[in-house]
Design an enzyme around this catalytic site. Structure first.
Site, PDB file in Angstrom:
ATOM      1  N   CYS A 162     -33.394  30.278  22.172  1.00 49.14           N
ATOM      2  CA  CYS A 162     -32.660  31.295  22.941  1.00 49.14           C
ATOM      3  C   CYS A 162     -33.325  31.542  24.303  1.00 49.14           C
ATOM      4  O   CYS A 162     -34.506  31.896  24.387  1.00 49.14           O
ATOM      5  CB  CYS A 162     -32.607  32.597  22.144  1.00 49.14           C
ATOM      6  SG  CYS A 162     -31.675  33.895  22.969  1.00 49.14           S
TER       7      CYS A 162
ATOM      8  N   ASP B  17     -24.760  33.076  24.291  1.00 44.88           N
ATOM      9  CA  ASP B  17     -24.915  31.629  24.480  1.00 44.88           C
ATOM     10  C   ASP B  17     -23.652  30.865  24.059  1.00 44.88           C
ATOM     11  O   ASP B  17     -23.157  31.037  22.943  1.00 44.88           O
ATOM     12  CB  ASP B  17     -26.125  31.152  23.657  1.00 44.88           C
ATOM     13  CG  ASP B  17     -26.569  29.768  24.066  1.00 44.88           C
ATOM     14  OD1 ASP B  17     -25.748  28.827  23.996  1.00 44.88           O
ATOM     15  OD2 ASP B  17     -27.737  29.612  24.459  1.00 44.88           O
TER      16      ASP B  17
ATOM     17  N   HIS C 288     -30.409  32.620  17.681  1.00 45.32           N
ATOM     18  CA  HIS C 288     -30.443  31.151  17.622  1.00 45.32           C
ATOM     19  C   HIS C 288     -31.752  30.640  18.195  1.00 45.32           C
ATOM     20  O   HIS C 288     -32.299  31.220  19.136  1.00 45.32           O
ATOM     21  CB  HIS C 288     -29.240  30.544  18.357  1.00 45.32           C
ATOM     22  CG  HIS C 288     -29.248  30.827  19.828  1.00 45.32           C
ATOM     23  ND1 HIS C 288     -29.648  29.893  20.767  1.00 45.32           N
ATOM     24  CD2 HIS C 288     -28.950  31.947  20.535  1.00 45.32           C
ATOM     25  CE1 HIS C 288     -29.568  30.436  21.979  1.00 45.32           C
ATOM     26  NE2 HIS C 288     -29.148  31.679  21.863  1.00 45.32           N
TER      27      HIS C 288
ATOM     28  N   ARG D 273     -23.218  27.997  23.145  1.00 44.35           N
ATOM     29  CA  ARG D 273     -23.376  27.006  22.070  1.00 44.35           C
ATOM     30  C   ARG D 273     -23.312  27.615  20.677  1.00 44.35           C
ATOM     31  O   ARG D 273     -23.488  26.922  19.686  1.00 44.35           O
ATOM     32  CB  ARG D 273     -24.692  26.253  22.274  1.00 44.35           C
ATOM     33  CG  ARG D 273     -24.755  25.480  23.577  1.00 44.35           C
ATOM     34  CD  ARG D 273     -26.177  25.072  23.911  1.00 44.35           C
ATOM     35  NE  ARG D 273     -27.035  26.236  24.133  1.00 44.35           N
ATOM     36  CZ  ARG D 273     -28.336  26.156  24.393  1.00 44.35           C
ATOM     37  NH1 ARG D 273     -28.930  24.983  24.455  1.00 44.35           N
ATOM     38  NH2 ARG D 273     -29.042  27.262  24.599  1.00 44.35           N
TER      39      ARG D 273
ATOM     40  N   CYS E 233     -25.647  36.234  20.183  1.00 43.72           N
ATOM     41  CA  CYS E 233     -26.054  35.958  21.558  1.00 43.72           C
ATOM     42  C   CYS E 233     -24.823  35.449  22.329  1.00 43.72           C
ATOM     43  O   CYS E 233     -23.932  34.815  21.767  1.00 43.72           O
ATOM     44  CB  CYS E 233     -27.154  34.899  21.589  1.00 43.72           C
ATOM     45  SG  CYS E 233     -27.784  34.585  23.265  1.00 43.72           S
TER      46      CYS E 233
HETATM   47 CO    CO Z   1     -29.507  33.159  23.274  1.00 45.90          CO
END
Ligand code: CO
Length: 212
Positions: A101, A44, A98, A46, A42
């Site tokens: 999400c 993302d 994750h 993090r 992803c």
């Molecule tokens: Co995500």
């Protein structure tokens, strides 16, 4: 939050530190990359692949998009996959989602988000395939997290349905495909599914029989 100038300064400091630790570090990487892994994760911020697996530049070939999707019409993903499998000959392809999400959460709502609806549509389909199992769970968090796991499993199957993977399984007996989910809470990855050259697909209709 760091400003862009600071990023460049940090980069200089990092490069210097690397050479101090290992004078040949960059020289070794200049002419060749031989990663064993392709990571589909992803976007993302993090979930940084190298950091959470303690790997170095050169060790993981990476593709990231919203909610770590393997969409069979996505030329970007397919180009990365083909290069990783046929040229780099990676041994493993990892789809890493994750918990928590935002892409999956958004797909579970009935809200229109504009252009990204087209992308989230692929996750809504995964929801529909597993609707009964998801809706049997008591809380919203559990439903989201289960869809996140099922979505990763589905994307691994999507990989196995490509002629790129099937051809490589026939020719090289790898790569192995792995579905993982990373927990933002504690930084630990949970393995969800694995597929290899002897695995069966969703349905035989996805199996190509004329690959050389
Ligand atoms: Co995500």
């Amino acid at each position: 939050m760091k400003q862009v100038e600071e990023l460049l300064l940090e980069n200089k400091a990092w490069a210097k530190e690397k050479v101090m630790e290992d004078p040949q570090f960059f020289e070794r990487l200049v002419n060749i990359q031989r990663p064993d892994f392709l990571w589909i994760g992803c976007s993302d911020s993090r979930v940084p692949p190298n950091e959470i697996t303690q790997t170095q530049p050169g060790e993981i070939f990476i593709h990231r998009n919203v909610a770590n999707m393997v969409v069979h019409t996505d030329l970007n993903l397919l180009s990365v996959l083909q290069y990783a499998v046929e040229v780099l000959e990676v041994k493993h392809v990892i789809v890493c989602g994750h918990y928590g999400c935002g892409g999956v959460k958004a797909a579970m709502t009935r809200h229109s988000f504009g252009l990204i609806n087209k992308w989230l549509r692929n996750i809504k389909d995964v929801y529909r395939f597993h609707q009964e199992e998801i809706e049997a769970l008591p809380t919203e968090d559990e439903r989201v997290n289960r869809l996140i796991e099922l979505n990763v499993k589905e994307q691994v199957l999507n990989l196995a349905e490509t002629s790129i993977i099937q051809k490589s399984w026939k020719k090289r007996n790898y790569p192995y495909l792995h579905g993982w989910v990373y927990a933002l809470q504690d930084g630990v990855i949970k393995p969800i599914s694995t597929l290899g050259p002897n695995s069966t697909l969703h349905h035989p209709i996805y199996q190509y029989d004329n690959l050389d």
